[in-house]
Design an enzyme around this catalytic site. Structure first.
Site, PDB file in Angstrom:
ATOM      1  N   CYS A  34       1.008  -1.319   0.111  1.00  0.00           N
ATOM      2  CA  CYS A  34      -0.064   0.190   0.046  1.00  0.00           C
ATOM      3  C   CYS A  34       0.579   1.184   0.042  1.00  0.00           C
ATOM      4  O   CYS A  34       0.246   2.372  -0.224  1.00  0.00           O
ATOM      5  CB  CYS A  34      -0.768   0.051   1.082  1.00  0.00           C
ATOM      6  SG  CYS A  34       0.181   0.071   2.826  1.00  0.00           S
ATOM      7  N   ASP A  36       2.401   2.453   2.665  1.00  0.00           N
ATOM      8  CA  ASP A  36       2.502   2.997   3.941  1.00  0.00           C
ATOM      9  C   ASP A  36       3.751   2.835   4.544  1.00  0.00           C
ATOM     10  O   ASP A  36       4.580   2.045   4.256  1.00  0.00           O
ATOM     11  CB  ASP A  36       1.273   2.506   4.620  1.00  0.00           C
ATOM     12  CG  ASP A  36      -0.082   3.190   4.497  1.00  0.00           C
ATOM     13  OD1 ASP A  36      -0.134   3.819   3.590  1.00  0.00           O
ATOM     14  OD2 ASP A  36      -0.827   2.450   4.857  1.00  0.00           O
ATOM     15  N   CYS A  59      -2.361   3.040   8.034  1.00  0.00           N
ATOM     16  CA  CYS A  59      -3.562   3.164   8.204  1.00  0.00           C
ATOM     17  C   CYS A  59      -3.813   2.576   9.322  1.00  0.00           C
ATOM     18  O   CYS A  59      -3.038   2.290  10.294  1.00  0.00           O
ATOM     19  CB  CYS A  59      -4.363   1.871   7.106  1.00  0.00           C
ATOM     20  SG  CYS A  59      -3.660   0.204   7.677  1.00  0.00           S
ATOM     21  N   CYS A 103      -0.959  -5.442   6.874  1.00  0.00           N
ATOM     22  CA  CYS A 103      -0.857  -4.041   7.761  1.00  0.00           C
ATOM     23  C   CYS A 103       0.090  -4.188   8.833  1.00  0.00           C
ATOM     24  O   CYS A 103       0.862  -3.613   9.456  1.00  0.00           O
ATOM     25  CB  CYS A 103      -1.925  -3.460   7.855  1.00  0.00           C
ATOM     26  SG  CYS A 103      -3.191  -3.229   6.440  1.00  0.00           S
TER      27      CYS A 103
END
Ligand code: FES
Length: 141
Positions: A34, A36, A59, A103
């Site tokens: 992603c 991040d 996130c 994540c």
């Protein structure tokens, strides 16, 4: 799957957010899925992690897992922290939706990177420890 109460709690009230100015080691990683980013700060005394803080451009699941991960490694030896997996952190949060498991890798990787840096710099890297980094790298997600 919905988010567990613990995930929501750690997302809304993340523990150990910030920087450690005189950190012993830091690790910055990006999530290739992603984009991040996460930075982990560790304060290490006599091979024990006495403090950990994180900053992330990530996130809610990345925030919650990093918050939980810092709580789980504070007070542990560096070798104990090294074997902490993203799965164990997700379990401590009562689970994450499958699509969000990637994540949780961010926190694990950032801790590992900081520890790698620490072992190298202090001349503490042993073949056994080096092996742990390899094993953990093969065992992601
Ligand atoms: Fe990027 Fe969760 S979507 S870390």
């Amino acid at each position: 799957m919905e988010y567990s109460k613990k995930v929501l709690d750690h997302f809304m009230n993340p523990r150990n957010v910030g920087e450690i100015e005189d950190a012993t080691a830091t690790g910055t990683v990006g999530n290739p899925i992603c984009g991040d980013i996460m930075k982990m700060y560790l304060k290490i005394e006599d091979n024990v992690i006495v403090d950990a803080k994180f900053k992330t451009f990530g996130c809610g699941s990345a925030i919650a897992t990093s918050s939980m991960a810092t709580e789980m490694i504070i007070g542990k030896t560096t070798d104990e922290a090294l074997v902490l997996t993203n799965k164990a952190v997700a379990e401590a949060l009562d689970g994450l939706p499958a699509v969000k498991m990637h994540c949780s890798v961010l926190a694990e990787q950032a801790v590992k990177k900081a520890l790698y840096d620490y072992y190298q710099r202090e001349g503490l890297m042993t073949p056994e420890r080096e092996k742990m980094f390899k094993i953990l790298d093969d065992d992601e997600h």
